[in-house]
Scaffold this motif. Structure first.
Motif, PDB file in Angstrom:
ATOM      1  N   VAL A 286      37.542  40.169  51.230  1.00  0.00           N
ATOM      2  CA  VAL A 286      37.622  39.520  49.914  1.00  0.00           C
ATOM      3  C   VAL A 286      36.954  38.148  49.958  1.00  0.00           C
ATOM      4  CG1 VAL A 286      39.182  38.572  48.181  1.00  0.00           C
ATOM      5  CG2 VAL A 286      39.692  40.783  49.233  1.00  0.00           C
TER       6      VAL A 286
ATOM      7  N   SER B  20      35.152  45.448  55.680  1.00  0.00           N
ATOM      8  CA  SER B  20      36.486  45.124  56.183  1.00  0.00           C
ATOM      9  C   SER B  20      37.333  46.372  56.354  1.00  0.00           C
ATOM     10  CB  SER B  20      37.180  44.126  55.254  1.00  0.00           C
ATOM     11  OG  SER B  20      37.562  44.723  54.028  1.00  0.00           O
TER      12      SER B  20
ATOM     13  N   ARG C 225      34.161  43.804  51.405  1.00  0.00           N
ATOM     14  CA  ARG C 225      35.383  44.608  51.384  1.00  0.00           C
ATOM     15  C   ARG C 225      35.160  45.982  52.003  1.00  0.00           C
ATOM     16  NH1 ARG C 225      36.268  43.113  45.193  1.00  0.00           N
ATOM     17  NH2 ARG C 225      34.070  42.573  45.518  1.00  0.00           N
TER      18      ARG C 225
ATOM     19  N   LEU D  80      39.248  48.369  47.064  1.00  0.00           N
ATOM     20  CA  LEU D  80      39.815  49.630  47.546  1.00  0.00           C
ATOM     21  C   LEU D  80      39.607  50.746  46.534  1.00  0.00           C
ATOM     22  CD1 LEU D  80      43.147  48.303  49.111  1.00  0.00           C
ATOM     23  CD2 LEU D  80      41.043  48.942  50.292  1.00  0.00           C
TER      24      LEU D  80
ATOM     25  N   LEU E  67      41.268  42.762  55.878  1.00  0.00           N
ATOM     26  CA  LEU E  67      41.030  43.122  54.475  1.00  0.00           C
ATOM     27  C   LEU E  67      40.868  41.865  53.627  1.00  0.00           C
ATOM     28  CD1 LEU E  67      43.484  46.122  53.960  1.00  0.00           C
ATOM     29  CD2 LEU E  67      41.013  46.204  54.295  1.00  0.00           C
ATOM     30  N   GLY E  68      41.692  40.868  53.893  1.00  0.00           N
ATOM     31  CA  GLY E  68      41.533  39.602  53.194  1.00  0.00           C
ATOM     32  C   GLY E  68      40.210  38.935  53.522  1.00  0.00           C
TER      33      GLY E  68
ATOM     34  N   TYR F 160      30.257  44.375  46.898  1.00  0.00           N
ATOM     35  CA  TYR F 160      31.467  44.938  47.484  1.00  0.00           C
ATOM     36  C   TYR F 160      31.373  45.093  49.001  1.00  0.00           C
ATOM     37  CZ  TYR F 160      33.108  46.308  42.815  1.00  0.00           C
ATOM     38  OH  TYR F 160      33.546  46.291  41.522  1.00  0.00           O
TER      39      TYR F 160
ATOM     40  N   ASP G   8      40.930  41.234  43.580  1.00  0.00           N
ATOM     41  CA  ASP G   8      39.663  41.568  44.230  1.00  0.00           C
ATOM     42  C   ASP G   8      39.857  42.675  45.267  1.00  0.00           C
ATOM     43  OD1 ASP G   8      38.470  39.646  42.754  1.00  0.00           O
ATOM     44  OD2 ASP G   8      38.038  38.290  44.410  1.00  0.00           O
ATOM     45  N   LEU G   9      40.907  42.555  46.071  1.00  0.00           N
ATOM     46  CA  LEU G   9      41.167  43.549  47.097  1.00  0.00           C
ATOM     47  C   LEU G   9      41.422  44.911  46.468  1.00  0.00           C
ATOM     48  CD1 LEU G   9      41.661  44.396  50.001  1.00  0.00           C
ATOM     49  CD2 LEU G   9      44.005  43.544  49.799  1.00  0.00           C
ATOM     50  N   ARG G  10      42.235  44.950  45.411  1.00  0.00           N
ATOM     51  CA  ARG G  10      42.514  46.229  44.752  1.00  0.00           C
ATOM     52  C   ARG G  10      41.242  46.830  44.150  1.00  0.00           C
ATOM     53  NH1 ARG G  10      46.528  45.826  40.343  1.00  0.00           N
ATOM     54  NH2 ARG G  10      45.883  43.654  40.210  1.00  0.00           N
TER      55      ARG G  10
ATOM     56  N   PRO H  49      42.654  36.813  44.478  1.00  0.00           N
ATOM     57  CA  PRO H  49      42.135  37.595  45.603  1.00  0.00           C
ATOM     58  C   PRO H  49      42.785  38.976  45.705  1.00  0.00           C
ATOM     59  CG  PRO H  49      42.546  35.331  46.276  1.00  0.00           C
ATOM     60  CD  PRO H  49      43.109  35.480  44.896  1.00  0.00           C
ATOM     61  N   TRP H  50      44.078  39.060  45.362  1.00  0.00           N
ATOM     62  CA  TRP H  50      44.750  40.359  45.412  1.00  0.00           C
ATOM     63  C   TRP H  50      44.077  41.352  44.479  1.00  0.00           C
ATOM     64  CZ3 TRP H  50      47.429  43.469  48.154  1.00  0.00           C
ATOM     65  CH2 TRP H  50      48.147  44.518  47.577  1.00  0.00           C
TER      66      TRP H  50
END
Length: 408
Positions: A67, A351, A348, A216, A63-64, A345, A211-213, A208-209
């Protein structure tokens, strides 16, 4: 960039395809070299541990990696990933030529490959949308599938030849050189810059956190991607067990042996290759969501039937059908991921799909083996087929996914 040019006639796409094929052939040679070196250096249990070392960082960091691919750009990430993998393989080759260091460099190499794969795979998924138009992405998916099948066919004998000529060290060197071929080709690939209003939240990114949220949340709210991820997860959970550990146990029970299992796997590969070729030639299939749903449902019936085929010839025929339907559904799902997701996107998005396929689905293998030991192949194959079929049911019952189309 000529994004309206057919992908199979676009030099930019063909350079990317050549780079991807060389990298995948190198990967296959690497796995042959790693397994041979591990078996020759340690016990069977130790070799198994070395071969599985790469799975943990790949699953945990994937997942990272998505990102990173979206933040830095997929081409830059793929170039860096292949450069690191090439250097690592060549370093281990040199070490094996000079000394006999034991298992530790093999474990470190597997760890490096697994870690790099966590960023390489999302970037590979995000790159096609940056080198061609949306109308060509389905064809690119078919071309990519053919490259994967070709790499599997060519990689195994090349790896074996390397081992035969000079042991694992020669095979690792060959793997590194093949991966190295991809780097200059990737450098020459031109990518389309994202429009200012299509940056996936880049202007307001803080961490980055975040970005991940955002990624998702984007998937969860998407009317096609959200059910598509569920369909992929259910399909893979039902598919991985029978076609990996289950097939080995079935071949043992039926007395087909390793050659028979090889013929069944070859049948599967032929069917999957035919599905990729169809998409590469046609470019798109109408009613892609419905085609994917029907292919998943047809494939699950074939999976359940495989355990009840009385002879090897029939099993090979069923395997061809499974490969064709699974390859078709996989190509359709992959093309829909590529075309439905916004380019900003796609790292992500890829991923998340990769975590499902490479992190969650393999967990079914030990359960499948234990269940076959307790109840036999038939009931377990049927249960796996039912799980796989639920993915088709999801695709049929969710209107957004069922009506999804590929761009013209």
């Amino acid at each position: 960039m000529g994004t309206d040019r057919p992908a199979h006639r676009d030099p930019n796409v063909l350079r990317w395809l050549g780079a991807y094929t060389a990298s995948m052939v190198g990967d296959n040679v690497y796995y042959i070299a790693l397994s041979w070196a591990a078996v020759q250096t340690g016990t069977a249990a130790q070799a198994g541990i070395v071969m599985s070392v790469s799975a943990l960082p790949r699953a945990v960091l994937m997942l990272g990696g998505g990102v990173i691919a979206d933040r830095l750009g997929p081409r830059r990430v793929v170039i860096g990933s292949d450069a690191v993998r090439c250097a690592a393989a060549l370093a281990v080759a040199a070490l094996l030529f000079l000394t006999r260091p034991g298992l530790w460099p093999l474990a470190v190499l597997a760890l490096v490959f697994g870690t790099v794969d966590a960023v390489f795979m999302p970037a590979v998924g995000a790159l096609p949308a940056r080198i061609t138009g949306k109308g060509q992405l389905a064809r690119v998916q078919g071309m990519r599938g053919l490259a994967i099948r070709g790499a599997s066919v060519a990689g195994a004998p090349l790896g074996g030849l390397g081992v035969a000529l000079g042991g694992a060290a020669t095979a690792f060197a060959l793997a590194g050189l093949l991966i190295a071929v991809s780097v200059p080709l990737l450098v020459s690939v031109r990518v389309r810059e994202l429009p200012a209003d299509d940056t996936g939240g880049a202007a307001k990114r803080a961490t980055p956190w975040r970005d991940l949220r955002e990624g998702l949340t984007y998937i969860r709210r998407h009317r096609v991607l959200a059910p598509l991820m569920l369909a992929i997860a259910l399909g893979d959970l039902g598919f991985v067990g029978p076609l990996n550990v289950g097939l080995t146990l079935l071949a043992e029970q039926r007395g087909w042996g390793a050659p028979g299992m090889g013929w069944v796997l070859a049948g599967f590969g032929v069917g999957a290759g035919a599905a990729s070729l169809l998409l590469a030639v046609r470019g798109r299939l109408p009613r892609a969501g419905l085609v994917a749903a029907c292919a998943i449902l047809g494939g699950c019936v074939a999976i359940g039937a495989l355990a009840y085929v009385p002879n090897l010839v029939g099993a090979v025929g069923v395997a061809v059908l499974i490969g064709l339907l699974a390859g078709l559904s996989g190509a359709m799902c992959g093309a829909l991921l590529q075309t439905q997701g916004e380019p900003a996107y796609l790292g992500r998005v890829t991923s998340v799909a990769s975590v499902v396929s490479l992190g969650i689905a393999p967990l079914s293998m030990p359960f499948a083996a234990g269940a076959i030991g307790a109840w036999g192949c038939g009931p377990v194959f049927v249960a796996s087929a039912a799980t796989c079929g639920l993915g088709g049911v999801v695709a049929l019952c969710v209107p957004g996914l069922r009506r999804a189309e590929l761009p013209r």
